[in-house]
Enzyme design. Sequence first.
Site, PDB file in Angstrom:
ATOM      1  N   ALA A 235       0.838  -1.209   0.000  1.00  0.00           N
ATOM      2  CA  ALA A 235       0.000   0.000   0.000  1.00  0.00           C
ATOM      3  C   ALA A 235       0.873   1.260   0.000  1.00  0.00           C
ATOM      4  CB  ALA A 235      -0.951  -0.035   1.192  1.00  0.00           C
ATOM      5  N   ARG A 236       1.241   1.734   1.171  1.00  0.00           N
ATOM      6  CA  ARG A 236       2.122   2.887   1.313  1.00  0.00           C
ATOM      7  C   ARG A 236       3.091   2.615   2.451  1.00  0.00           C
ATOM      8  NH1 ARG A 236       0.900   4.354  -2.986  1.00  0.00           N
ATOM      9  NH2 ARG A 236      -0.068   6.286  -3.655  1.00  0.00           N
ATOM     10  N   GLU A 265      10.779   6.737  -0.328  1.00  0.00           N
ATOM     11  CA  GLU A 265      11.227   6.163  -1.606  1.00  0.00           C
ATOM     12  C   GLU A 265      11.933   7.215  -2.448  1.00  0.00           C
ATOM     13  OE1 GLU A 265       7.647   4.561  -3.318  1.00  0.00           O
ATOM     14  OE2 GLU A 265       7.290   3.312  -1.583  1.00  0.00           O
ATOM     15  N   HIS A 283       8.678  -0.412  -5.449  1.00  0.00           N
ATOM     16  CA  HIS A 283       7.333   0.114  -5.719  1.00  0.00           C
ATOM     17  C   HIS A 283       6.900  -0.245  -7.148  1.00  0.00           C
ATOM     18  CE1 HIS A 283       4.285   3.447  -4.491  1.00  0.00           C
ATOM     19  NE2 HIS A 283       3.737   2.605  -5.342  1.00  0.00           N
TER      20      HIS A 283
END
Length: 318
Positions: A235-236, A265, A283
Amino acid sequence: MKPEVLQLSPILIPHVREQLEALYTVHPYYLQTDKPAYLREVGANVRGVVTGGHTGITREVMAQLPQLEVVAVNGVGTDAVDLAYARDRGIHVTATLGALTEDVADLAMGLLIGVCRGLCTSDRYVRSGQWATTATPLAPLPLARQVSGLRVGIVGMGRVGRAVATRAAAFGCPIRYTDLRAMDDVPHTFVADLLELARGSDALIVAAAADKAEGLIDAGVLEALGAEGYLINVARGRLVNEPDLLAALQAGTIAGAGLDVFVDEPRVPESLFARENVVLQPHRASATVQTRTRMGEMVLASLADALAGKVPANSVTA
Ligand code: 8YV
């Protein structure tokens, strides 16, 4: 004159990129070294923005785009866009809703299998030539964790959470989930308390939206997941308290982790690099040709609709 569009993140599908450049004057903000100066130079006439889910756009940048009508997010998360500010200014914010569900769920299962079965470790073992040269073949590799039947806890039962549940069910995994509320149309057991969910799970899979839930997975949740438990996050990064996760991996509080997302990131905590019980991805959950094509086409449609004065189909601000 073509409408002007500010591009905050790259588009990797050639025909989408070509179409974007054919229809609009595209300003590649993401390639600039002096971004503030570039914004002063081109900002005045920008009517559309293309950005990524993780990149979003700050209120400060939007404030320098007086003609802005639409922010088209090439992704599903709009947590990096100030939606309240956009609404106040009547700016449409769109997302590629539904386009990447299957890919993200696929990767969640891939990470779970990857970390439980030690796929990356075993791959390195073969590539390094160790398999052929070790006196007792396979001796240095520990036995893996079976995936079928793992008790799976899903954090966030939205589109992705549901797609993960479908896949995990096919592996014979009992599934429970937590969310803001129980869902009538989901056949799995709802657990309101995240700690309780973690306590009864062998794998916790994070698939929640990140708007209001920073640091949700913290030391307490990881301790509840326990020394035999695995954490998967597609997700995050900031849904997980990263220092707590690093400490838990270091102390053996949890068994391992599969991570596609990180707090800062593309900077990833270096202490993860040497760990065999983590599988790391840059990601990449939506990064397939098929999904990025669908996403790119949705971005083009959102720009075209909004700049023609229509409400875009995937507006999250309408
Ligand atoms: C996308 C994401 O890959 O959808 C999102 O919110 O973060 C990612 O899945 C990214 O937006 C691509 O630009």
